[in-house]
Design a protein around this motif. Structure first.
Motif, short mmCIF file in Angstrom:
data_model
loop_
_atom_site.label_atom_id
_atom_site.label_comp_id
_atom_site.label_asym_id
_atom_site.label_seq_id
_atom_site.Cartn_x
_atom_site.Cartn_y
_atom_site.Cartn_z
N VAL A 128 0.93 -1.39 -0.02
CA VAL A 128 -0.08 0.04 0.25
C VAL A 128 1.05 1.05 0.02
O VAL A 128 1.88 1.23 0.75
CB VAL A 128 -1.09 0.10 1.05
N GLN A 129 0.64 2.27 -0.85
CA GLN A 129 1.40 3.20 -1.06
C GLN A 129 0.67 4.40 -0.26
O GLN A 129 -0.46 4.86 -0.52
CB GLN A 129 1.43 3.57 -2.49
N THR A 130 1.75 5.02 0.29
CA THR A 130 1.06 6.42 1.11
C THR A 130 1.61 7.49 0.23
O THR A 130 3.06 7.79 0.07
CB THR A 130 1.51 6.56 2.46
N CYS A 131 1.13 8.51 -0.10
CA CYS A 131 1.18 9.54 -0.86
C CYS A 131 0.75 10.87 -0.70
O CYS A 131 -0.54 10.93 -0.41
CB CYS A 131 1.32 9.31 -2.56
N GLN A 132 1.24 11.75 -1.27
CA GLN A 132 0.35 13.27 -1.58
C GLN A 132 -0.22 12.98 -3.05
O GLN A 132 -1.27 13.37 -3.09
CB GLN A 132 1.55 14.36 -1.49
N SER A 133 0.74 12.44 -4.09
CA SER A 133 0.01 12.24 -5.29
C SER A 133 0.79 11.01 -6.00
O SER A 133 1.76 10.54 -5.26
CB SER A 133 0.32 13.56 -6.21
N ILE A 134 -0.03 10.59 -6.98
CA ILE A 134 0.70 9.28 -7.62
C ILE A 134 0.16 9.44 -9.13
O ILE A 134 -0.79 9.94 -9.65
CB ILE A 134 -0.14 8.03 -7.09
N GLN A 135 1.26 9.19 -9.73
CA GLN A 135 1.21 9.36 -11.07
C GLN A 135 1.39 7.75 -11.82
O GLN A 135 2.39 6.93 -11.19
CB GLN A 135 2.29 10.06 -11.86
N PHE A 136 0.64 7.12 -12.73
CA PHE A 136 0.92 5.79 -13.23
C PHE A 136 1.27 5.75 -14.57
O PHE A 136 1.07 6.75 -15.70
CB PHE A 136 -0.71 5.27 -13.34
N LYS A 137 1.99 4.75 -14.90
CA LYS A 137 2.50 4.51 -16.46
C LYS A 137 2.05 3.24 -16.78
O LYS A 137 2.13 2.16 -16.06
CB LYS A 137 4.15 4.53 -16.32
N LEU A 138 1.43 3.37 -18.06
CA LEU A 138 0.89 1.95 -18.63
C LEU A 138 2.03 1.60 -19.67
O LEU A 138 1.90 2.64 -20.55
CB LEU A 138 -0.64 2.26 -19.03
N ASN A 139 2.72 0.58 -19.63
CA ASN A 139 3.51 0.37 -20.89
C ASN A 139 3.61 -1.27 -20.98
O ASN A 139 4.54 -1.82 -20.53
CB ASN A 139 5.09 0.98 -20.56
N PRO A 140 2.54 -1.65 -21.77
CA PRO A 140 2.60 -3.06 -21.93
C PRO A 140 3.88 -3.49 -22.78
O PRO A 140 4.00 -2.96 -23.87
CB PRO A 140 1.29 -3.13 -22.86
N PRO A 141 4.48 -4.20 -22.34
CA PRO A 141 5.89 -4.48 -22.94
C PRO A 141 5.90 -5.36 -24.23
O PRO A 141 6.76 -5.28 -25.00
CB PRO A 141 6.44 -5.38 -21.95
N ASP A 142 4.64 -6.01 -24.64
CA ASP A 142 4.58 -6.77 -25.70
C ASP A 142 3.69 -6.12 -26.84
O ASP A 142 2.83 -5.58 -26.49
CB ASP A 142 4.22 -8.22 -25.41
N ALA A 143 4.22 -6.31 -28.06
CA ALA A 143 3.53 -5.82 -29.31
C ALA A 143 2.01 -6.33 -29.41
O ALA A 143 2.00 -7.65 -29.33
CB ALA A 143 4.26 -5.82 -30.56
N GLY A 144 1.11 -5.58 -29.32
CA GLY A 144 -0.26 -6.20 -29.44
C GLY A 144 -1.25 -5.12 -29.44
O GLY A 144 -0.77 -3.83 -29.22
N THR A 145 -2.40 -5.30 -29.69
CA THR A 145 -3.34 -4.26 -29.33
C THR A 145 -3.83 -4.05 -28.14
O THR A 145 -4.10 -5.17 -27.44
CB THR A 145 -4.62 -4.48 -30.42
#
Length: 771
Positions: free
Chosen positions: A736-753
């Motif tokens: 569990v993350q305690t934070c003021q703010s959080i940013q997400f990165k979505l980077n599916p590593p394999d080629a696909g739709t």
């Protein structure tokens, strides 16, 4: 406090990398590559690139410079074998500069390529530019410095007409293959005047031409050479007293050719055998016009020539400054001499002789490829060369009339052609590149460029015109740093004016502008802009322009990352209401294939790594087809082959990346605990730990959920399962993350739709201030 959900279900705001990630709007993202936001409420991977089309030229293909592709429309299908179907055709012209030649390959409406259909330069590879009007393509040398000495602008069009009606089409003075079904013709754009004109006068001392209709000399130049399509001969024969308004005197003559029914050449003024005499006042006179040319041979009349005019003026002292007045209009198509008519009260010839060309009769000196027409003239006409054309016959040039000429860019607007930086014979008779000049044609006369028809703007300013376009009765004339907007709404060029001047809005070359229904879009290092007819709008206000080399989505880096010779290109997809900006069309550079896409429906930008192939050469973009079948197309040149690619914005199999805004859940002053992320998604392949996070704006990302904390699970530990239909993924935080703010990165590593409908973040606010 109970747990809450922070929902993200709008993405159409697209990329905003100029604001701090915490300050971007809820429907925007801080970074994306290879994701599209063209569908409101949905995020999806972009196409892997442009989609290959079915046909390309078969020969060796190369590009010199940029701007080598054009679309032109005709009522006839282009076909090298001249098999014509009058069902209409959209054609593609490609400027193929291979080895030591500059030729044009043409793709007809059936998809068949005709390689080397036009030769602009037979001895050097040069950049080319095209314009078209009324079904005719013009091709020219677009070299930004002086044009190559062997280059010559070319005219390509379909000609179908019955010339010299009543003269045997298989044995007459012109090209018989333009009769009947017609044929495609390629020739120069030059409006050459005649080079032969003799006058005969049976009542005076000028007897080089007489009324012996089968006399060979009547069809010659006075030195034993036949006319061979280079002009006409005129006989003034009998006079009829009190039947006309001609007054006694000596009159000298000149002649012109008429091209394409409406474009008149300059005058040919012979220096000998050029005078006829009127012996009495108030007379009418008759005579003959003689023609000659080899059928389908090099000595035929040009297929573009549809007629000519003969002018006269007094041969008396002091007449040099008087205007050339019209004597007669000669029509090679169907009729004969149009501006004079018969009076059967005193004319002995049959009536048909006045409106039909007569085949040269058989005899001892039969001229089998010549003909004549009979006329009667009752009095001087009011028209002059200048009143008919709007310019003086004394100009040095009215067309591209020599080798070594061309233009950098062109646009057709308000039935005129506007040419940027032309190499053209000027008023002094010299031909050189005019870097600060816009040359323009006469109305509806797309090869007629009197050398007085020009606008010189920003003279000696250290810049040259690089591109020209038009919208809403304005000409947009671009130099490297400056944009000039010229109002040409008036039908009279004397009422045109420079409406505005904009420093910093210039472009590097012709591919950097595109016309859309919404205005002219253009790109440079400062951004992407649209002129809508009244104002210029910067579309890139949400994109950073700091020139940070590590940030490939920095606009300045995007444009300049391929060296000092950067040549960005912009295209318009009418079907999708989108602009595509390519980093560079010229070969070289490790990042030249990157692209930005702007969607007018959502008002958003997305960034796409390697949308095109790094290091390959590309043409400019064009739009080909109509309605639902219209596509945005670009040509890719690699390994001496041209491949046409079209833009199809379907979700593709790519490796993509997305960074959300830095989410403070509406209150940056307190801490929160983040437990999980829910995502409604589709995926064509399993994706290993595709979600990462960063806390409190640090932009340092780590895996958010791994192993069994990713569900539904795929084949391997930590995989998000492939799903063809919408499903809900749950990413339970490894801790569990305690934070003021959080940013997400979505980077599916394999080629696909990969598609996302919404993202929900499960969190709990704490009653604890950020320290």
């Amino acid at each position: 406090m109970p747990k809450r959900r922070w929902k993200i279900d709008r993405f159409e705001g697209g990329l905003n990398n100029v604001s701090d990630p915490r300050d971007v709007a809820d429907n925007e993202v801080a970074y994306s590559s290879r994701f599209m936001v063209d569908k409101t409420g949905k995020l999806r991977t972009s196409a892997a690139g442009m989609t290959a089309m079915s046909s390309s030229p078969t020969g060796a293909e190369e590009v010199t410079g940029a701007g080598q592709l054009a679309v032109w429309h005709s009522d006839y299908l282009f076909n090298a074998a001249s098999t014509i179907t009058t069902s209409g055709s959209s054609n593609i012209a490609f400027g193929n500069s291979t080895g030591a030649t500059a030729k044009v390959d043409i793709r007809g409406g059936t998809g068949t390529w005709n390689d080397d259909a036009v030769t602009v330069n037979g001895s050097a590879a040069v950049e080319m530019n095209f314009y078209s009007a009324d079904g005719v393509l013009r091709s020219g040398d677009a070299t930004t410095s002086d044009c190559h000495a062997s280059s010559r602008p070319q005219w390509t069009g379909y000609i179908q007409r019955d010339t010299f009606d009543n003269i045997d089409s298989g044995n007459g003075p012109t090209h018989s293959d333009i009769d009947g079904n017609g044929t495609w013709v390629t020739t120069t754009t030059t409006l050459s005047p005649p080079t032969i004109l003799l006058v005969g006068d049976t009542l005076g001392s000028h007897n080089e031409i007489d009324n012996d209709l089968d006399r060979e000399e009547n069809y010659q130049n006075g030195a034993g050479t036949r006319l061979n399509g280079n002009g006409f001969n005129l006989l003034k024969s009998s006079e009829y007293k009190s039947q006309g308004t001609w007054q006694s005197g000596d009159y000298k003559i000149a002649s012109s050719f008429i091209y394409d029914n409406n474009q008149e050449s300059l005058l040919y003024v012979p220096t000998s055998n050029n005078v006829f005499t009127i012996s009495n006042d108030n007379i009418a006179f008759n005579g003959y016009v003689y023609v000659h040319g080899e059928d389908n041979g090099a000595n035929a009349y040009s297929p573009r020539i549809t007629g000519g005019r003969i002018y006269y003026k007094s041969d008396s002292t002091g007449s040099a400054s008087t205007p050339w007045k019209l004597l007669m209009h000669i029509n090679m198509v169907h009729d004969g001499v149009l501006t004079v008519s018969p009076d059967t009260a005193f004319v002995t010839q049959e009536a048909s002789d006045y409106s039909e060309w007569i085949f040269t009769p058989a005899g001892g000196d039969e001229i089998t490829e010549g003909g004549y027409i009979y006329y009667v003239h009752f009095g001087p006409l009011l028209d002059t060369y200048e009143s008919l054309n709007g310019f003086s016959p004394g100009l040095k040039s009215i067309s591209f009339d020599a080798n070594g000429q061309g233009w950098v860019d062109s646009v057709v607007a308000n039935r005129r052609v506007f040419l940027a930086a032309p190499t053209h014979t000027n008023m002094d008779g010299d031909a050189h590149k005019n870097h600060d000049r816009i040359l323009y044609s006469e109305v509806g006369k797309f090869d007629t460029f009197p050398n007085i028809n020009y606008l010189d703007i920003g003279i000696d300013d250290g810049e040259s015109f690089t591109a020209v376009d038009s919208f809403a009765d304005r000409i947009l004339a671009f130099k490297q740093r400056t944009l000039y907007i010229i109002n040409v709404a008036s039908g009279s060029d004397t009422n045109w004016y420079l409406e505005s001047q904009h420093s910093g809005y210039g472009v590097h070359g012709t591919p950097a502008t595109v016309r859309t229904p919404l205005g002219i879009a253009f790109v440079n290092t400062s951004g992407c802009f649209v002129f809508d007819g009244s104002k210029i709008t910067d579309l890139t206000k949400k994109l950073t322009k700091l020139g940070t080399s590590a940030d490939l989505d920095d606009w300045v880096t995007f444009i300049t990352n391929n060296g000092s010779s950067y040549t960005p290109s912009i295209g318009w997809s009418n079907k999708n209401q989108q602009l595509i900006v390519m980093s560079s069309v010229t070969a070289g550079g490790s990042y030249s294939g990157n692209a930005f896409i702007y969607d007018f429906n959502t008002g958003s930008w997305t960034f796409h790594l390697d949308f095109f192939t790094d290091g390959d050469t590309y043409t400019n973009f064009i739009n080909y087809g109509t309605g639902a079948s219209e596509d945005m197309i670009v040509g890719q040149v690699t390994s001496s082959a041209l491949d046409l690619k079209k833009y199809v914005p379907a979700s593709g199999s790519v490796v993509a990346e997305l960074q959300t805004k830095d989410i403070d859940f509406g209150d940056p002053s307190i801490l929160k605990k983040v437990y999980a992320v829910y995502m409604t998604y589709k995926s064509s392949v399993d994706q290993l730990t595709p979600l990462k996070f960063s806390l409190d704006g640090k932009a340092s990302f780590s895996d958010f959920a791994t192993a069994s904390n990713v569900a539904p699970a795929g084949d391997d530990s930590g995989d998000l399962d492939a799903q063809a239909s919408w499903d809900v993924a749950k990413f339970t935080a490894d801790s569990v993350q305690t934070c003021q703010s959080i940013q997400f990165k979505l980077n599916p590593p394999d080629a696909g739709t990969f598609e996302i409908n919404d993202i929900s973040v499960e969190y709990r606010p704490l009653y604890k201030r950020v320290s």
